[in-house]
Design a protein around this motif. Structure first.
Motif, mmCIF file in Angstrom:
data_model
loop_
_atom_site.group_PDB
_atom_site.id
_atom_site.type_symbol
_atom_site.label_atom_id
_atom_site.label_comp_id
_atom_site.label_asym_id
_atom_site.label_seq_id
_atom_site.Cartn_x
_atom_site.Cartn_y
_atom_site.Cartn_z
ATOM 1 N N LYS A 87 -65.451 8.029 -2.110
ATOM 2 C CA LYS A 87 -66.089 6.726 -2.187
ATOM 3 C C LYS A 87 -67.355 6.777 -1.357
ATOM 4 N N LEU A 88 -68.448 6.237 -1.862
ATOM 5 C CA LEU A 88 -69.702 6.284 -1.110
ATOM 6 C C LEU A 88 -69.623 5.400 0.124
ATOM 7 N N ARG A 89 -70.106 5.943 1.234
ATOM 8 C CA ARG A 89 -70.195 5.143 2.470
ATOM 9 C C ARG A 89 -71.662 5.053 2.861
ATOM 10 N N ILE A 90 -72.148 3.837 3.003
ATOM 11 C CA ILE A 90 -73.568 3.614 3.264
ATOM 12 C C ILE A 90 -73.719 2.755 4.522
ATOM 13 N N LEU A 91 -74.610 3.169 5.410
ATOM 14 C CA LEU A 91 -74.919 2.350 6.584
ATOM 15 C C LEU A 91 -76.164 1.528 6.290
ATOM 16 N N ILE A 92 -76.066 0.227 6.446
ATOM 17 C CA ILE A 92 -77.238 -0.643 6.290
ATOM 18 C C ILE A 92 -77.639 -1.116 7.687
ATOM 19 N N ALA A 93 -78.893 -0.867 8.050
ATOM 20 C CA ALA A 93 -79.287 -1.101 9.438
ATOM 21 C C ALA A 93 -80.619 -1.816 9.556
ATOM 22 N N LYS A 94 -80.759 -2.500 10.669
ATOM 23 C CA LYS A 94 -82.032 -3.094 11.072
ATOM 24 C C LYS A 94 -82.381 -2.489 12.424
ATOM 25 N N VAL A 95 -83.600 -1.973 12.526
ATOM 26 C CA VAL A 95 -83.980 -1.319 13.777
ATOM 27 C C VAL A 95 -85.087 -2.112 14.460
ATOM 28 N N GLY A 96 -85.008 -2.184 15.778
ATOM 29 C CA GLY A 96 -86.078 -2.817 16.542
ATOM 30 C C GLY A 96 -85.940 -4.328 16.616
ATOM 31 N N LEU A 97 -87.044 -5.004 16.862
ATOM 32 C CA LEU A 97 -86.982 -6.437 17.139
ATOM 33 C C LEU A 97 -87.020 -7.297 15.877
ATOM 34 N N ASP A 98 -87.211 -6.658 14.730
ATOM 35 C CA ASP A 98 -87.255 -7.367 13.463
ATOM 36 C C ASP A 98 -85.892 -7.979 13.162
ATOM 37 N N GLY A 99 -85.836 -9.308 13.204
ATOM 38 C CA GLY A 99 -84.528 -9.962 13.079
ATOM 39 C C GLY A 99 -84.259 -10.568 11.720
ATOM 40 N N HIS A 100 -85.108 -10.264 10.733
ATOM 41 C CA HIS A 100 -84.925 -10.877 9.416
ATOM 42 C C HIS A 100 -83.948 -10.041 8.601
ATOM 43 N N ASP A 101 -82.700 -10.501 8.528
ATOM 44 C CA ASP A 101 -81.692 -9.639 7.913
ATOM 45 C C ASP A 101 -81.152 -10.176 6.596
ATOM 46 N N ARG A 102 -81.849 -11.149 6.043
ATOM 47 C CA ARG A 102 -81.386 -11.682 4.757
ATOM 48 C C ARG A 102 -81.341 -10.577 3.695
ATOM 49 N N GLY A 103 -82.413 -9.808 3.654
ATOM 50 C CA GLY A 103 -82.486 -8.741 2.650
ATOM 51 C C GLY A 103 -81.424 -7.685 2.881
ATOM 52 N N ALA A 104 -81.269 -7.284 4.149
ATOM 53 C CA ALA A 104 -80.282 -6.255 4.477
ATOM 54 C C ALA A 104 -78.889 -6.713 4.054
ATOM 55 N N LYS A 105 -78.601 -7.984 4.322
ATOM 56 C CA LYS A 105 -77.271 -8.496 3.967
ATOM 57 C C LYS A 105 -77.088 -8.552 2.449
ATOM 58 N N SER A 106 -78.144 -8.951 1.734
ATOM 59 C CA SER A 106 -78.039 -8.996 0.269
ATOM 60 C C SER A 106 -77.732 -7.618 -0.279
ATOM 61 N N VAL A 107 -78.435 -6.624 0.257
ATOM 62 C CA VAL A 107 -78.209 -5.260 -0.218
ATOM 63 C C VAL A 107 -76.785 -4.829 0.118
ATOM 64 N N ALA A 108 -76.340 -5.158 1.356
ATOM 65 C CA ALA A 108 -74.982 -4.778 1.769
ATOM 66 C C ALA A 108 -73.955 -5.346 0.791
ATOM 67 N N VAL A 109 -74.099 -6.617 0.464
ATOM 68 C CA VAL A 109 -73.148 -7.264 -0.440
ATOM 69 C C VAL A 109 -73.241 -6.644 -1.849
ATOM 70 N N GLY A 110 -74.469 -6.375 -2.277
ATOM 71 C CA GLY A 110 -74.660 -5.777 -3.602
ATOM 72 C C GLY A 110 -73.997 -4.417 -3.714
ATOM 73 N N LEU A 111 -74.112 -3.619 -2.652
ATOM 74 C CA LEU A 111 -73.496 -2.286 -2.670
ATOM 75 C C LEU A 111 -71.972 -2.398 -2.630
ATOM 76 N N ARG A 112 -71.486 -3.356 -1.850
ATOM 77 C CA ARG A 112 -70.042 -3.586 -1.828
ATOM 78 C C ARG A 112 -69.545 -3.927 -3.235
ATOM 79 N N ASP A 113 -70.282 -4.819 -3.896
ATOM 80 C CA ASP A 113 -69.865 -5.237 -5.238
ATOM 81 C C ASP A 113 -69.931 -4.090 -6.241
ATOM 82 N N ALA A 114 -70.688 -3.054 -5.868
ATOM 83 C CA ALA A 114 -70.735 -1.871 -6.735
ATOM 84 C C ALA A 114 -69.653 -0.865 -6.336
#
Lengths: 130, 333
Positions: A3-30
């Motif tokens: 099963k594919l295991r993928i790490l979705i990460a945000k690095v540094g002070l950039d706190g906008h994680d809407r996109g990261a979370k959308s991708v995380a959920v999309g990959l889970r659904d796949a």
């Protein structure tokens, strides 16, 4: 069954994680297993987590312009840990010239605004067949 | 068992605490690769030193935050720590978001801490099927404390007792008739109760209910009456730290008690029996099922049952007679 295991990460002070979370959920659904570590991570912690979790790939979301520092640093640390086989890809607000530069140091596909989740899924499934 | 140099090298690396090798092996166990099982056979004799502590409780009870705080305490005691954090797999897509470690990221760069997330992959007891062997891997790495965090558990997700020496049940006030909701099952397996978020209204009542419940028990094994530890608001740093330290002392006391009373042996036996059951299932039942499926026999059996030509018990007898000894496996080992 692998099963594919993928790490979705945000690095540094950039706190906008809407996109990261959308991708995380999309990959889970796949059907993938997605490790999400939250915002404001260091490059060191991202690489350390990737090794601890034995992920196939690290997806980094960058929306605040730090990509030319962060991606090279992650690549270098992976190299140091002997984990260069872990693929790095990403997405966010990244100028096309920079994408060319990042590709040169081995970064995988960088997805820009407007990307469909299914494109990311297809990319990963293609990169890791079976 | 073959003595190929690659295998020996892998064993050596794990014993040296190499995270990459260990995590790879855990992945192999999760993916059910035959070569991972071979490695576990090798590792097995090098395990048995770690103190395994399980954390269970409802979703949102604060298990991950508590585990994070416990890592800090154990690290201050210069102990090495392994954490297995289990999150649920979606029954629809097979995917999972593993987010427990969000709360543990302050330890991400500490080489003395190895946190590994596991998805349940369909297991129903609140854990992943790979947990038992993952504990063995961390144990062989020399991790002194291994903490297992279950999925947010309800009443029956009690598999954690088969894998831990000390079980901590994490409760929070304000979930209604707290004890009623969780009377049997999870409540019976606690070695230590934590009332988390104890600054909230209802903590006193919850504690009283727990005390009343414990008062009804006539005798505790090893004379260990599960202590109840209140843990307050994380924002009140000093008090939070003290209460977590109190919990760590209790965890240690409990282990001492297990050793002194010989109850540790019972727990180890319980785990061994479960491991034998699982291994037998994999060795005997799984190949039969695979064989039936591959030969098309399973479809025919299902048809017979649907047509009421037979029943599951008769079928089971027939199959048991057909495979008197271990079937030749479809074999990859």
């Amino acid at each position: 069954m692998k099963k594919l295991r993928i790490l979705i990460a945000k690095v540094g002070l950039d706190g906008h994680d809407r996109g990261a979370k959308s991708v995380a959920v999309g990959l889970r659904d796949a059907g993938m297993e997605v490790i999400y570590t939250g915002i404001r991570q260091t490059a060191e912690s991202v690489v350390s987590v990737a090794v601890q979790e034995d992920v196939d790939a690290i997806g980094i979301s960058s929306l605040a312009g730090a990509h030319m520092t962060m991606f090279p640093k992650v690549m270098r640390l992976l190299e140091e840990k002997g984990a260069r086989d872990i693929m790095v890809f990403g997405g966010g607000i990244i100028p096309r010239d920079d994408i060319v530069e990042l590709k040169k140091i081995g970064v995988g596909k960088l997805f820009l605004p407007g990307t469909k989740i299914s494109d990311v899924v297809a990319y990963l499934n293609e990169a890791f067949p079976n | 068992m073959t003595d190929n140099p690659e295998e020996l090298n892998r064993l050596r690396k794990i014993q040296q605490g190499d995270v990459r090798t260990a995590s790879r092996l855990i992945r192999g166990i999760e993916d059910n690769l035959p070569d991972a099982k071979t490695a576990i056979r090798r590792i097995f004799s090098h395990t048995g030193r770690a103190h395994v502590v399980g954390f269970t409780g409802a979703p949102g009870a604060g298990k991950s935050t508590l585990v994070d705080a416990m890592i800090t305490v154990f690290r201050r005691q210069a102990k090495t720590v392994g954490v297995l954090a289990v999150d649920p797999t979606s029954p629809f897509t097979g995917g999972a978001i593993l987010g427990d470690r969000v709360r543990m990221q302050s330890h991400a760069e500490d080489p003395g801490v190895f946190v590994r997330s596991l998805a349940t992959r369909g297991a129903l007891g609140g854990l992943s099927k790979a947990v038992g062997d993952a504990v063995h891997v961390m144990d062989a790495m020399g991790k002194e404390m291994i903490m297992i965090e279950t999925v947010g558990a309800g009443q029956q997700e009690v598999d954690i007792i088969n894998h831990s020496h000390t079980v901590i049940v994490v409760l929070i006030p304000g979930m209604g008739d707290e004890i009623q909701a969780i009377k049997a099952g999870v409540m019976e397996i606690a070695d230590i109760f934590v009332i988390n978020k104890a600054d909230r209204e209802g903590a006193g009542r919850l504690e009283n209910e727990l005390i009343a419940m414990l008062n009804m028990v006539s005798q505790f094994p090893g004379d260990w009456r599960p202590p109840i530890i209140r843990i307050g608001n994380l924002a009140d740093a000093e008090a939070f730290r003290e209460s977590v330290e109190e919990l760590a002392v209790s965890v240690n006391d409990h282990y001492q008690r297990l050793v002194e009373t010989g109850l540790l042996g019972d727990r180890l036996r319980r785990k061994a029996i479960m491991e034998i059951h699982e291994a037998l299932h994999d060795a005997i039942l799984a190949p039969v099922l695979t064989d039936l499926a591959q030969s098309g026999e399973m479809d025919r059996i299902v048809e017979r049952i649907l047509n009421k030509e037979s029943d599951p018990y008769t079928i089971a007898d027939e199959i048991a007679r057909k495979y008197p000894t271990r079937p030749k496996k479809s074999e990859k080992e």
